[in-house]
Design an enzyme around this catalytic site. Structure first.
Site, PDB file in Angstrom:
ATOM      1  CB  CYS A 153      -1.058   0.143   1.276  1.00 25.85           C
ATOM      2  SG  CYS A 153      -2.193  -1.335   1.046  1.00 25.85           S
TER       3      CYS A 153
HETATM    4  C1  LIG Z   1      -3.371  -1.235   5.795  1.00 26.54           C
HETATM    5  C2  LIG Z   1      -4.160  -1.778   4.786  1.00 26.54           C
HETATM    6  O1  LIG Z   1      -4.533  -1.259   3.621  1.00 26.54           O
HETATM    7  S1  LIG Z   1      -4.320  -3.404   4.744  1.00 26.54           S
HETATM    8  C3  LIG Z   1      -5.817  -3.722   4.336  1.00 26.54           C
HETATM    9  C4  LIG Z   1      -6.894  -3.017   5.159  1.00 26.54           C
HETATM   10  N1  LIG Z   1      -6.713  -3.298   6.440  1.00 26.54           N
HETATM   11  C5  LIG Z   1      -7.526  -2.816   7.254  1.00 26.54           C
HETATM   12  O2  LIG Z   1      -8.230  -2.130   7.043  1.00 26.54           O
HETATM   13  C6  LIG Z   1      -6.942  -3.061   8.750  1.00 26.54           C
HETATM   14  C7  LIG Z   1      -7.661  -2.231   9.696  1.00 26.54           C
HETATM   15  N2  LIG Z   1      -8.704  -3.110  10.218  1.00 26.54           N
HETATM   16  C8  LIG Z   1     -10.145  -2.964  10.195  1.00 26.54           C
HETATM   17  O3  LIG Z   1     -10.355  -2.072   9.148  1.00 26.54           O
HETATM   18  C9  LIG Z   1     -11.031  -3.938  10.599  1.00 26.54           C
HETATM   19  O4  LIG Z   1     -10.493  -4.870  11.434  1.00 26.54           O
HETATM   20  C10 LIG Z   1     -12.015  -4.745   9.555  1.00 26.54           C
HETATM   21  C11 LIG Z   1     -12.917  -3.766   8.958  1.00 26.54           C
HETATM   22  C12 LIG Z   1     -10.869  -5.471   8.707  1.00 26.54           C
HETATM   23  C13 LIG Z   1     -12.727  -5.717  10.382  1.00 26.54           C
HETATM   24  O5  LIG Z   1     -13.382  -5.123  11.545  1.00 26.54           O
HETATM   25  P1  LIG Z   1     -13.460  -5.495  13.032  1.00 26.54           P
HETATM   26  O6  LIG Z   1     -14.476  -4.625  13.646  1.00 26.54           O
HETATM   27  O7  LIG Z   1     -12.152  -5.720  13.398  1.00 26.54           O
HETATM   28  O8  LIG Z   1     -14.327  -6.946  12.893  1.00 26.54           O
HETATM   29  P2  LIG Z   1     -13.641  -8.214  13.345  1.00 26.54           P
HETATM   30  O9  LIG Z   1     -13.142  -9.160  12.408  1.00 26.54           O
HETATM   31  O10 LIG Z   1     -13.123  -8.237  14.744  1.00 26.54           O
HETATM   32  O11 LIG Z   1     -15.154  -8.833  13.618  1.00 26.54           O
HETATM   33  C14 LIG Z   1     -16.389  -8.392  14.564  1.00 26.54           C
HETATM   34  C15 LIG Z   1     -17.640  -8.997  14.472  1.00 26.54           C
HETATM   35  O12 LIG Z   1     -18.159  -9.066  13.331  1.00 26.54           O
HETATM   36  C16 LIG Z   1     -18.180 -10.176  12.349  1.00 26.54           C
HETATM   37  N3  LIG Z   1     -17.745 -10.318  10.868  1.00 26.54           N
HETATM   38  C17 LIG Z   1     -16.823 -10.203  10.458  1.00 26.54           C
HETATM   39  N4  LIG Z   1     -16.973  -9.964   9.100  1.00 26.54           N
HETATM   40  C18 LIG Z   1     -18.463  -9.857   8.932  1.00 26.54           C
HETATM   41  C19 LIG Z   1     -19.187  -9.644   7.729  1.00 26.54           C
HETATM   42  N5  LIG Z   1     -18.662  -9.509   6.669  1.00 26.54           N
HETATM   43  N6  LIG Z   1     -20.569  -9.540   7.895  1.00 26.54           N
HETATM   44  C20 LIG Z   1     -21.096  -9.374   9.172  1.00 26.54           C
HETATM   45  N7  LIG Z   1     -20.430  -9.593  10.332  1.00 26.54           N
HETATM   46  C21 LIG Z   1     -19.054  -9.889  10.255  1.00 26.54           C
HETATM   47  C22 LIG Z   1     -17.339 -11.107  13.171  1.00 26.54           C
HETATM   48  O13 LIG Z   1     -17.495 -12.582  13.145  1.00 26.54           O
HETATM   49  C23 LIG Z   1     -17.273 -10.614  14.575  1.00 26.54           C
HETATM   50  O14 LIG Z   1     -18.247 -11.198  15.254  1.00 26.54           O
HETATM   51  P3  LIG Z   1     -18.194 -11.608  16.808  1.00 26.54           P
HETATM   52  O15 LIG Z   1     -17.884 -10.244  17.546  1.00 26.54           O
HETATM   53  O16 LIG Z   1     -19.629 -12.064  17.226  1.00 26.54           O
HETATM   54  O17 LIG Z   1     -17.055 -12.465  17.102  1.00 26.54           O
END
Ligand SMILES: CC(=O)SCCNC(=O)CCNC(=O)[C@H](O)C(C)(C)COP(=O)(O)OP(=O)(O)OC[C@H]1O[C@@H](n2cnc3c(N)ncnc32)[C@H](O)[C@@H]1OP(=O)(O)O
Length: 386
Positions: A153
């Site tokens: 990235c």
């Molecule tokens: C830097 C870069 O460019 S790398 C590429 C992108 N990287 C990033 O964006 C890194 C930053 N991280 C993030 O943005 C976030 O962690 C995300 C958007 C990827 C995920 O969001 P989070 O809030 O961390 O979700 P997490 O994986 O912890 O899941 C939370 C809950 O949602 C649920 N969930 C995960 N995916 C989905 C989905 N597609 N639909 C519905 N629910 C979902 C999980 O099962 C979990 O449920 P639980 O609490 O009952 O266990």
């Protein structure tokens, strides 16, 4: 020291737009079919459905543009369908690059023949060689030399520093940095945790030595600063050794995988410190920043980084978000934000283009809008990578 100025940018946006509801409908249709297959085979574990509400809440993404929506939205396929091109045809990334570069060159008022360095900088290159950049150089009719580079990235910001240094030492007078990101081809559309994250786009940037620049109001590069810290939290194990290691080419780790929460926690402080330290080294204060064009991965990440850097919530438009429309376009993201959200800045206004991503890698490029062509403020007139 030669001053380097960004005099033009360009953006290629694919025609196919996919909103969250369409993406989730395809994913859920696949889950339903897969769960039925599992039931029939006596497998107990079932897959969970995805939801548009979750995607918006967790990431801020509403839509993405992709080179081929049909293949992605076909629950039997769930990957883009991009027909193979012959060696005599322009490659897909070459075609994206020609479109974005054309716009950037026009904005800069520069002929392709006057470019003497082309860097194609992106997360995924469609072949190892010949370099896509050399093909693009030929397709555009540019001179000089060209090479490809990949810092995930952060590819575009690392390439801006490389191009700016080439201009400063006299190896090039005008450079083109092109980031053709086909993220839909490295994304596992069957992975609930990440199927919504990425989109495709290509950006282009023209950099010139200030003595040559004719564009009305460019953005002078005050300094660049790059940082890397090794992490396995974002990884893609696909590689040319796959054939000889006899590993499964379809294994999930041959596509993008990440520990999203960890990335969030580890990258935000790293990036905020990078920007703050970089500004200090340029004798600029955080409140000198009129704009932050941040990498576009996750809305909450950007809000947090902007808040940490500024010491308060960013004002309206101070840290523009384009990931709502484009999703994460890897190295193109911060450049799309810069491309779309800079014309309103007053002469003398300072901003930072900042990328962050796999590696980890992060790059900060501090720029100042010129006061009409040729007039460069001396207060922060340092060159070089600082
Ligand atoms: C830097 C870069 O460019 S790398 C590429 C992108 N990287 C990033 O964006 C890194 C930053 N991280 C993030 O943005 C976030 O962690 C995300 C958007 C990827 C995920 O969001 P989070 O809030 O961390 O979700 P997490 O994986 O912890 O899941 C939370 C809950 O949602 C649920 N969930 C995960 N995916 C989905 C989905 N597609 N639909 C519905 N629910 C979902 C999980 O099962 C979990 O449920 P639980 O609490 O009952 O266990």
């Amino acid at each position: 020291m030669t001053q380097v100025v960004i005099t033009g940018t360009g953006l290629f946006t694919p025609e196919h737009a996919v909103d969250n509801d369409a993406l989730v409908a395809a994913f859920n249709a696949w889950v339903e079919a897969e769960n039925a297959r599992r039931a029939e085979a006596g497998v107990e574990e079932r897959l969970d459905y995805s939801s548009s509400d979750f995607i918006v809440k967790a990431s801020g993404i509403l839509n993405r543009y992709v080179l081929d929506a049909e293949g992605i939205l076909d629950p039997e396929r769930m990957r883009p369908r991009l027909p193979r091109r012959s060696n005599d045809e322009l490659s897909i990334q070459g075609e994206m690059g020609v479109a974005a570069a054309g716009e950037a060159l026009e904005a800069a008022g520069v002929a392709a023949a006057d470019i003497d360095l082309v860097i194609v900088a992106c997360s995924n290159l469609e072949r190892p060689y010949p370099a896509v950049s050399v093909e693009l150089q030929a397709a555009l009719g540019a001179g000089g030399y060209a090479f490809d580079m990949n810092v995930a990235c952060s590819s575009a910001t690392f390439a801006i520093e490389t191009a700016a240094n080439a201009i400063r030492v006299g190896n090039a007078s005008r450079a083109l940095v092109v980031s053709p990101e086909i993220c839909s081809a490295h994304l596992n559309f069957r992975d609930r945790d990440s199927h919504f994250i990425f989109g495709d786009a290509c950006t282009a940037i023209v950099l010139e030595s200030d003595e040559l620049a004719t564009a009305e109001s460019g953005f002078e590069i005050l300094g660049t600063r790059l940082v890397t810290r090794f992490s396995n939290a974002i990884r893609n194990n696909a590689g040319f050794l796959d054939r000889v290691t006899d590993s499964d080419p379809q294994a999930p780790d041959k596509l993008f995988i990440q520990e999203g929460r960890r990335v969030f926690k580890e990258v935000c402080p790293l990036v905020a410190a990078l920007i703050t330290d970089h500004l200090a080294s340029l004798e600029l204060a955080d409140d000198d920043l009129a704009r932050l064009w941040l990498h576009q991965a996750n809305r909450h990440m950007n809000d947090l980084i902007a808040r940490r850097v500024l010491g308060h919530d960013p004002g309206p438009g101070q840290a523009p978000i384009i990931l709502d429309r484009y999703a994460n376009t890897s190295s193109a993201g911060s450049i799309i934000a810069f491309h779309l959200h800079r014309q309103d800045l007053a002469p003398g206004a300072v901003g930072v283009v900042c990328s962050f991503g796999a590696g980890y890698s992060a790059g900060s490029v501090v720029v100042r809008r010129q006061r009409g062509h040729g007039v460069i403020e001396q207060r922060h007139g340092q060159g070089g990578s600082r």
